[in-house]
Structures are given as C-alpha cells and as structure tokens.
Design a protein around this motif. Structure first.
Motif: not given
Length: 413
Positions: A298, A301, A304, A306, A337, A351, A353-354, A356, A363, A401
């Motif tokens: 994680a 990435n 992120s 949540r 994302a 979640v 993040d990049k 996605r 991103s 975030w």
C-alpha cells in the motif's frame, strides 16, 4: 499526416517558383529558351504528379480527385507546350507555367477544406484531448455523439468504431460496446486484441459470467496471442469457475507480469493469484510459489483515501446496479481514482489511491485537494444522469486524507 500534407502543399508553390526561375528570368529569348522552358515544364509535371500519387496513397485524395487533378495538369502542360511550339509571347508562356505551378497546392487546399478531412482532424484532436483528461463532461458527451454520427456516415471507418466501443464500455453502455466491438471483429477477424475486448465486454454484459461465446473468443485470441493480458484474465476466471485452480493461477500470473505493479489491474490479478493458491492448498494440491510480492504494498501507491460508502435509508436498487466511487480534482471532471461496485456490495469500504487511476499520468498523488463522489447509476451509465442517487464530499484537503471518510448516497439527481 493531414497537417503534414497541408504543409507540403503550401510549400510546393514557392519551391516551384524557385525551380522555374532560371527558365523564366528572361534568358535571352533566342538561346534555347524554348528547350529550357520545356525541360522545366516536364520536371514540374513529374514532381507534381508524384505528389498527387503520394496524396492519393495516403488517403488525402480519393481516386476521383486524383484523376481530375491529373487531367487538369495534363491540359495545362499541353497548352504550355503548344505555346512554346507556336512561338507565342514569352509572357504568355510564363503565365501558363506559373498557373501550372500554383495548381496543385491551391487545388489540394480547396479539396481538403471542402471535404470532411478537416472534420476528421478535429475529431482526432478531441479524442486525444479526452485521453489526456482535458475535456469536460459536456465535451465527452458531445464527442460520443460525434463518434456515433461518424460511424453511421462512414461504416467502413473501423478505427472510429473501435474508439467508440471503448468509450461505451467505460461509460457502462455494455450493449452498445458489444455491438460496436462485434462490428469491428466481423470485418477484421484477424484483430485479436479487439476480439479480446469484445470477449471482455460480453463478460460484463452477462453479469460477469463466462459464457460459451466468451470462452470461445478467449481461446481464439490466446491461440494467436498467447500473452494477451485481457484474454489471460478471462481464461483465468473460466478456469477458476471450473475449479481448475492451477490453470487459473498460471493464467493470471502470465497476465500479471505484463502490468505495472501499482496499477489497479495488477492489484486485482495479484489478489486472484492468491485466491487460486489458497484454493489449491485447501484442496490438498501443492500451491507452489505465490506471487504475493507482485502486489505492490500500500505504501508504494502513495497517498490514499479510505472511504465508507452506504445507501441512504429507504433507497432501493437492483442488486447489480452499478455504483461508481471516485475522486476528482478541481481542474477536470475526469476521475483521478475510481472504483466500480454493485449495489448489493453496499455498505462497503473503499480505498482510493494511484492504483485506481484511469490514466497513469493523472492520479490523486498530484492533487492537493479532491472532491469525493459516490453515485448509484440507476441507468447504468458512468456519467451522471437524472434519476441517479449520489453522495459527495465537495472538497477534501490532502491533510485530511489519512482520516477515514464516510459518504451516504441519499441525494437524487
């Protein structure tokens, strides 16, 4: 290619003048002037005819336009030669030569702007802007309409139809995507990559099930392209469904090595490989090596978010109704994302993040603040439509975030 041809067409006129100047600057009318002019005429005719042929071969001119321009050049050449043979005034010969030199670029420009090539160029540029995330929602809707009109008026333009199929698939218009992909495959059965995307669209249209047609298309693609990632993913799903966990694992591992480790597709495939390994172990068969390390941790990435997503009280939806959860910046409506769920999966923890991201170049890692949206797409379209239900957080700064966020889908559009 079209812009290059326009530039070449504009360049022909001064170039022709330079080539003709030695023959036209009044070289003592009596000494081999006629021969010099005749040689210049022949050279210019050959060069312009070669350019016409190149334009025809590249598609800038069709056969009818090529024939008309070639005939006009021939008439001008004959008229110029007749003037030389009759001993006509030098000024008249020079006029004919300059007229011939100007014919090709002016005619090419006229034909280009009177045809639909300029519209094709504009459409191409808009598609490129869409791929780069430089369009608004209104631009995207208009571009899809233009592509639909284009494939209706030009049924042999398989490239535009293929681009339309991809857009319809992303937009959730599965039946439209299947129809467009099928049209291309029927006319270009050797296009294995398009056939794999047709199989994928059919898979989604069947409610994420492997049908006989999906299985057949997947086998055909892998016979031609053994490392086609889309086909390998579908083949892995088919193998897992029939409890052939070893084959499923092997298919997914072959697809996984072709992807960027931090992409959403790689994450999904790595999770699938782990499921297959576990199923092998549970069945008493040796699971061999795992590829847990293929899934990027994680931390790799980047930042992120949540997010807990749920439906508001009293809102009902069919279990397979799509739910789009995404983050977007202030500079573009295109998501930075996005995760697609189904109504039956709610409430759910997501979640963003990049991994996605829709495009690697855009991103949430590059954003200072984002808008979070969760939308129940009643009509199945990825774009907002009247009747959809939505919840959102209008602006979430990067400093927040790390805190869990909650969205309740309770507002109807």
């Amino acid at each position: 290619m079209t812009e290059l041809w326009l530039g070449l067409a504009l360049f022909v006129l001064p170039l022709a003048c330079v080539l003709l100047w030695p023959a036209l600057r009044g070289a003592g009318a009596q000494r081999s002037a006629a021969e010099s002019k005749r040689a210049a005429l022949a050279t210019l005719y050959r060069e312009q005819r070669a350019e016409l042929q190149s334009a025809r071969d590249s598609g800038a001119l069709d056969q009818r336009q090529f024939t008309e321009l070639e005939a006009e050049m021939g008439r001008n050449l004959l008229a110029a030669e007749a003037s030389l043979q009759s001993g006509g005034p030098a000024r008249g010969g020079r006029g004919l030569l300059f007229a011939l030199a100007a014919l090709l670029p002016l005619a090419a420009l006229g034909i280009y702007f009177s045809s639909d090539h300029i519209d094709d160029l504009r459409l191409y540029r808009e598609v490129q802007a869409s791929h780069q995330g430089k369009t608004t929602a209104a631009d995207e809707a208009r571009l899809t309409r233009q592509l639909k009109a284009r494939v209706e008026s030009h049924p042999d333009d398989l490239t535009s139809r293929y681009v339309l199929a991809q857009r319809l698939l992303v937009a959730g218009d599965l039946s439209g995507a299947v129809e467009s992909y099928r049209y291309v495959v029927q006319r270009s059965p050797e296009a294995a990559g398009v056939k794999a995307e047709l199989a994928q669209a059919l898979f989604f249209a069947a409610g994420s099930r492997i049908t006989n047609e999906v299985r057949q298309l997947t086998d055909e693609v892998l016979e031609i392209q053994p490392n086609n990632g889309t086909a390998l993913g579908l083949a892995g799903i088919a193998a897992f469904d029939r409890k052939d966990y070893r084959a499923a694992r092997d298919h997914w591992k072959r697809a996984l090595v072709q992807l960027s480790p931090d992409s959403a597709a790689a994450q999904a495939l790595a999770a699938g490989v782990q499921r297959a390994e576990k199923a092998l172990a549970d069945s008493g068969q040796p699971a061999a090596e795992t590829v847990a390390s293929s899934a990027a941790p994680a931390a790799a990435n980047g930042p992120s978010i949540r997010l807990h997503v749920s439906l508001g009280e009293g809102i009902e939806a069919k279990p397979d109704t799509p739910v789009f959860v995404y983050a977007r910046g202030a500079d573009s409506p295109m998501p930075l994302a996005i995760v697609r769920l189904r109504a039956q999966q709610l409430p759910a923890d997501v979640v963003l993040d990049k991994s996605r991201a829709m495009m690697p170049s855009r991103s949430i890692a590059g954003a200072d603040a984002v808008e979070l949206v969760a939308r129940l797409a009643v009509h199945g379209d990825a774009r907002p439509a009247p009747g959809d239900w939505q919840g959102s957080i209008e602006s979430l700064p990067k400093a927040s975030w790390g805190e869990p966020q909650t969205i309740v889908i309770d507002r109807q559009l």
